[in-house]
Design a protein around this motif. Structure first.
Motif, PDB file in Angstrom:
ATOM      1  N   THR A  50       0.848  -1.194   0.000  1.00  0.00           N
ATOM      2  CA  THR A  50       0.000   0.000   0.000  1.00  0.00           C
ATOM      3  C   THR A  50       0.886   1.248   0.000  1.00  0.00           C
ATOM      4  OG1 THR A  50      -0.069   0.194   2.405  1.00  0.00           O
ATOM      5  CG2 THR A  50      -1.734  -1.230   1.359  1.00  0.00           C
ATOM      6  N   PHE A  51       0.265   2.404  -0.247  1.00  0.00           N
ATOM      7  CA  PHE A  51       1.024   3.653  -0.224  1.00  0.00           C
ATOM      8  C   PHE A  51       1.542   3.968   1.175  1.00  0.00           C
ATOM      9  CE2 PHE A  51      -1.248   4.441  -4.248  1.00  0.00           C
ATOM     10  CZ  PHE A  51      -0.158   4.792  -5.036  1.00  0.00           C
ATOM     11  N   ASP A  52       0.803   3.593   2.217  1.00  0.00           N
ATOM     12  CA  ASP A  52       1.293   3.785   3.578  1.00  0.00           C
ATOM     13  C   ASP A  52       2.563   2.974   3.808  1.00  0.00           C
ATOM     14  OD1 ASP A  52      -0.691   5.574   4.254  1.00  0.00           O
ATOM     15  OD2 ASP A  52      -1.999   4.056   5.179  1.00  0.00           O
ATOM     16  N   GLU A  53       2.553   1.736   3.333  1.00  0.00           N
ATOM     17  CA  GLU A  53       3.744   0.907   3.458  1.00  0.00           C
ATOM     18  C   GLU A  53       4.891   1.475   2.620  1.00  0.00           C
ATOM     19  OE1 GLU A  53       2.995  -3.167   2.553  1.00  0.00           O
ATOM     20  OE2 GLU A  53       1.597  -3.470   4.219  1.00  0.00           O
ATOM     21  N   PHE A  54       4.555   2.028   1.475  1.00  0.00           N
ATOM     22  CA  PHE A  54       5.576   2.620   0.607  1.00  0.00           C
ATOM     23  C   PHE A  54       6.311   3.746   1.343  1.00  0.00           C
ATOM     24  CE2 PHE A  54       7.206   5.539  -2.573  1.00  0.00           C
ATOM     25  CZ  PHE A  54       7.750   4.700  -3.530  1.00  0.00           C
ATOM     26  N   LEU A  55       5.552   4.604   2.029  1.00  0.00           N
ATOM     27  CA  LEU A  55       6.161   5.703   2.776  1.00  0.00           C
ATOM     28  C   LEU A  55       7.027   5.176   3.927  1.00  0.00           C
ATOM     29  CD1 LEU A  55       3.130   8.170   2.875  1.00  0.00           C
ATOM     30  CD2 LEU A  55       5.222   8.407   1.522  1.00  0.00           C
ATOM     31  N   LYS A  56       6.560   4.115   4.582  1.00  0.00           N
ATOM     32  CA  LYS A  56       7.357   3.506   5.657  1.00  0.00           C
ATOM     33  C   LYS A  56       8.661   2.937   5.090  1.00  0.00           C
ATOM     34  CE  LYS A  56       8.302   1.734   9.746  1.00  0.00           C
ATOM     35  NZ  LYS A  56       9.575   1.068   9.428  1.00  0.00           N
ATOM     36  N   CYS A  57       8.576   2.327   3.934  1.00  0.00           N
ATOM     37  CA  CYS A  57       9.775   1.789   3.285  1.00  0.00           C
ATOM     38  C   CYS A  57      10.743   2.916   2.939  1.00  0.00           C
ATOM     39  CB  CYS A  57       9.373   1.011   2.033  1.00  0.00           C
ATOM     40  SG  CYS A  57      10.744   0.169   1.215  1.00  0.00           S
ATOM     41  N   CYS A  58      10.208   4.042   2.459  1.00  0.00           N
ATOM     42  CA  CYS A  58      11.055   5.196   2.151  1.00  0.00           C
ATOM     43  C   CYS A  58      11.820   5.666   3.385  1.00  0.00           C
ATOM     44  CB  CYS A  58      10.208   6.342   1.591  1.00  0.00           C
ATOM     45  SG  CYS A  58       9.660   6.114  -0.115  1.00  0.00           S
ATOM     46  N   ASP A  69      12.739   3.830   5.952  1.00  0.00           N
ATOM     47  CA  ASP A  69      13.775   2.845   6.247  1.00  0.00           C
ATOM     48  C   ASP A  69      14.956   2.963   5.276  1.00  0.00           C
ATOM     49  OD1 ASP A  69      12.203   1.905   8.300  1.00  0.00           O
ATOM     50  OD2 ASP A  69      11.325   0.278   7.115  1.00  0.00           O
ATOM     51  N   VAL A  70      14.642   3.263   4.027  1.00  0.00           N
ATOM     52  CA  VAL A  70      15.690   3.429   3.019  1.00  0.00           C
ATOM     53  C   VAL A  70      16.489   4.694   3.295  1.00  0.00           C
ATOM     54  CG1 VAL A  70      16.095   3.941   0.572  1.00  0.00           C
ATOM     55  CG2 VAL A  70      14.518   2.108   1.225  1.00  0.00           C
ATOM     56  N   LYS A  71      15.796   5.746   3.650  1.00  0.00           N
ATOM     57  CA  LYS A  71      16.465   7.010   3.978  1.00  0.00           C
ATOM     58  C   LYS A  71      17.451   6.818   5.118  1.00  0.00           C
ATOM     59  CE  LYS A  71      15.462  11.741   5.519  1.00  0.00           C
ATOM     60  NZ  LYS A  71      14.400  12.663   5.996  1.00  0.00           N
ATOM     61  N   ALA A  72      17.105   5.980   6.090  1.00  0.00           N
ATOM     62  CA  ALA A  72      17.979   5.714   7.233  1.00  0.00           C
ATOM     63  C   ALA A  72      19.285   5.054   6.810  1.00  0.00           C
ATOM     64  CB  ALA A  72      17.248   4.843   8.253  1.00  0.00           C
ATOM     65  N   LEU A  73      19.286   4.421   5.639  1.00  0.00           N
ATOM     66  CA  LEU A  73      20.502   3.789   5.125  1.00  0.00           C
ATOM     67  C   LEU A  73      21.415   4.787   4.424  1.00  0.00           C
ATOM     68  CD1 LEU A  73      18.965   0.575   3.489  1.00  0.00           C
ATOM     69  CD2 LEU A  73      20.115   0.731   5.700  1.00  0.00           C
ATOM     70  N   GLY A  74      20.932   6.009   4.245  1.00  0.00           N
ATOM     71  CA  GLY A  74      21.701   7.001   3.499  1.00  0.00           C
ATOM     72  C   GLY A  74      21.478   6.918   2.002  1.00  0.00           C
ATOM     73  N   VAL A  75      20.413   6.224   1.601  1.00  0.00           N
ATOM     74  CA  VAL A  75      20.063   6.069   0.190  1.00  0.00           C
ATOM     75  C   VAL A  75      18.880   6.974  -0.127  1.00  0.00           C
ATOM     76  CG1 VAL A  75      19.215   4.443  -1.557  1.00  0.00           C
ATOM     77  CG2 VAL A  75      20.910   3.700   0.137  1.00  0.00           C
ATOM     78  N   GLU A  88       4.205  15.071   0.015  1.00  0.00           N
ATOM     79  CA  GLU A  88       4.662  14.395   1.233  1.00  0.00           C
ATOM     80  C   GLU A  88       6.043  13.780   1.031  1.00  0.00           C
ATOM     81  OE1 GLU A  88       2.984  11.307   4.658  1.00  0.00           O
ATOM     82  OE2 GLU A  88       1.877  11.577   2.785  1.00  0.00           O
ATOM     83  N   LEU A  89       6.288  13.220  -0.143  1.00  0.00           N
ATOM     84  CA  LEU A  89       7.613  12.684  -0.439  1.00  0.00           C
ATOM     85  C   LEU A  89       8.675  13.774  -0.311  1.00  0.00           C
ATOM     86  CD1 LEU A  89       6.932  10.471  -3.604  1.00  0.00           C
ATOM     87  CD2 LEU A  89       7.401   9.666  -1.281  1.00  0.00           C
ATOM     88  N   LYS A  90       8.313  14.966  -0.793  1.00  0.00           N
ATOM     89  CA  LYS A  90       9.256  16.078  -0.741  1.00  0.00           C
ATOM     90  C   LYS A  90       9.440  16.571   0.693  1.00  0.00           C
ATOM     91  CE  LYS A  90      10.078  20.747  -1.075  1.00  0.00           C
ATOM     92  NZ  LYS A  90       9.688  21.824  -0.134  1.00  0.00           N
ATOM     93  N   GLU A  91       8.337  16.753   1.420  1.00  0.00           N
ATOM     94  CA  GLU A  91       8.386  17.298   2.773  1.00  0.00           C
ATOM     95  C   GLU A  91       9.123  16.383   3.748  1.00  0.00           C
ATOM     96  OE1 GLU A  91       6.974  20.466   4.309  1.00  0.00           O
ATOM     97  OE2 GLU A  91       7.793  20.645   2.294  1.00  0.00           O
ATOM     98  N   LYS A  92       9.019  15.084   3.555  1.00  0.00           N
ATOM     99  CA  LYS A  92       9.658  14.139   4.468  1.00  0.00           C
ATOM    100  C   LYS A  92      11.104  13.810   4.082  1.00  0.00           C
ATOM    101  CE  LYS A  92       5.527  11.937   6.350  1.00  0.00           C
ATOM    102  NZ  LYS A  92       4.788  10.685   6.585  1.00  0.00           N
ATOM    103  N   GLY A  93      11.585  14.473   3.036  1.00  0.00           N
ATOM    104  CA  GLY A  93      12.971  14.263   2.627  1.00  0.00           C
ATOM    105  C   GLY A  93      13.204  12.963   1.904  1.00  0.00           C
TER     106      GLY A  93
END
Length: 418
Positions: free
Chosen positions: A165-173, A175-181, A236-241
């Motif tokens: 789902t899109f909610d899961e997609f944002l959660k995945c983003c 987790d990915v951001k935390a990796l420096g990616v 939201e993608l932009k605002e959350k970095g």
């Protein structure tokens, strides 16, 4: 002596005759009866353009009497073609970029006379045909699109499967951001990047959900406040970095490189970008996931339709050459080359192709395939509006609510012109 001279004279005459006949045969064989010039226009870029240029050159090699001017109008294609339609002065052969029936039908020559039409898969033939059954273009490849992602990064981020789902997609983003990616890569130097993201997700958010606004979009009664789902997601993608910091200035030419070296997780790009990335780094582990579902109770979808398709301008002054060109590019070996070079699925039943995402296409073969949002549920011309609001959202020039108002006005204005 006279006898010898006579023999020599006869021999010379015979040699000249043979030379003349040989020259005549060579000339006849080289031009194949075709002489002249045609213009072939496209909006293709990168691999699509290069693959088509190869076929254009091959066609000219087979027909030395023919000159083919192959032009890509790139991002200006839509506006230039509208102007050419208004003047009824189109290229001899042109790409229909998803609009063969809805926009170009009255300008295209039906192709039913060609044998290759019988080998176009029924699903693709339906997309390329008028209600009366006229097939209008040659589908060089087809669109069966989701979201490109890096399988290794997904696993490193702790995900065993792609977000549903899109909610899961944002959660995945996150987790990915935390990796420096970089979670999602946007190349805003060309605002088609933002528009393409919205075009891909809108069918899931507005059509393949329990609300299903398709009828209100068809009849003009759609409440445009609901567009907040689409614009809001990009914002939201932009605002959350979750977007690259240079999302408003990044050049599309760098997308394959970013994917190739694992700097980016998700890309809302055409599937051919995977082939580009694999040329740079053959070991990159890229794949495709479906468009996420809007609600937990909704199903995931894929987006499909025309990709690189070419038709003939019905009023072309060079119909004989244009027909020969269309028949040439539709040869099985040329379709196979184009699909495999661009990494896209094939629309012909008599052509087997090997493409990078064959396994993914098989995995998701039972999912519903919906058209791009602007091709089905918006009046012609709104792609430019989506580009405008997309760039405005990522640059903070407009708000989400303002984007809805801009979309509504454009929608009503363009419907009034129908």
């Amino acid at each position: 002596m006279k006898k010898i001279l006579s023999i020599l004279f006869i021999a010379v005459i015979c040699s000249l005759c043979v030379f003349a006949q040989g020259g005549s045969e060579k000339s006849s064989a080289s031009d194949n009866g075709l002489k002249g010039k045609i213009t072939v226009a496209s909006n293709a870029t990168e691999l699509q353009y290069e693959a088509m240029q190869t076929l254009v050159d091959k066609f000219m090699d087979e027909n030395p009497g023919v000159d083919v001017e192959f032009i890509s109008y790139s991002k200006d294609y839509e506006n230039l073609m509208k102007a050419k339609m208004a003047a009824n002065d189109l290229p001899d052969v042109f790409a229909t970029h998803g609009w063969s029936v809805k926009r170009y039908a009255e300008y295209l020559l039906p192709l039913n006379e060609f044998d290759f039409v019988d080998n176009i898969a029924p699903a693709s033939k339906d997309i390329l045909s008028t209600e009366s059954g006229d097939v209008l273009t040659v589908p060089m490849n087809i669109e069966q699109t989701g979201i490109i992602y890096n399988k290794d990064i997904l696993k490193e981020a702790g995900w065993d499967s792609v977000p549903r789902t899109f909610d899961e997609f944002l959660k995945c983003c996150e987790d990915v951001k935390a990796l420096g990616v970089i979670p999602v890569y946007i190349t805003g130097k060309d605002t088609r990047s933002q528009a393409n993201l919205m075009d891909l997700i809108a069918p899931s958010m507005l059509i393949a959900t329990k609300d299903d606004f398709s009828e209100s979009l068809y009849d003009g009664s759609f409440d445009w406040s609901n567009w907040e789902r689409v614009s809001g997601f990009l914002y939201e993608l932009k605002e959350k970095g979750y977007l690259n910091v240079d999302c408003n200035t990044a050049d599309p030419i760098y997308t394959p490189e970013k994917l190739a070296f694992g700097e980016v997780m998700f890309a809302f790009s055409g599937m051919s970008i995977i082939s580009n990335a694999q040329e740079i780094n053959p070991d990159v582990n890229l794949s495709m996931m479906p468009i996420p579902a809007y609600l937990d109770t909704d199903e995931q979808i894929l987006i499909g339709g025309e990709r690189e398709s070419y038709g003939i301008w019905k009023d072309s002054p060079n119909l004989e050459i244009a027909k020969a060109f269309i028949e040439f590019i539709a040869r099985p070996e040329n379709i196979k080359y184009f699909c495999e070079t661009t990494g896209m699925p094939c629309a012909f039943t008599n052509v087997d192709v090997e493409v990078p995402l064959a396994e993914d296409f098989a995995t998701y073969q039972d999912l519903a395939i919906l058209p791009y949002f602007d091709r089905e549920w918006l009046p012609s011309g709104m792609w430019a509006t989506m580009r405008s609001i997309g760039g405005g959202l990522t640059s903070d020039e407009i708000s989400v609510k303002e984007s809805c108002s801009i979309m509504e006005k454009s929608y009503n204005d363009l419907r009034a012109q129908l």
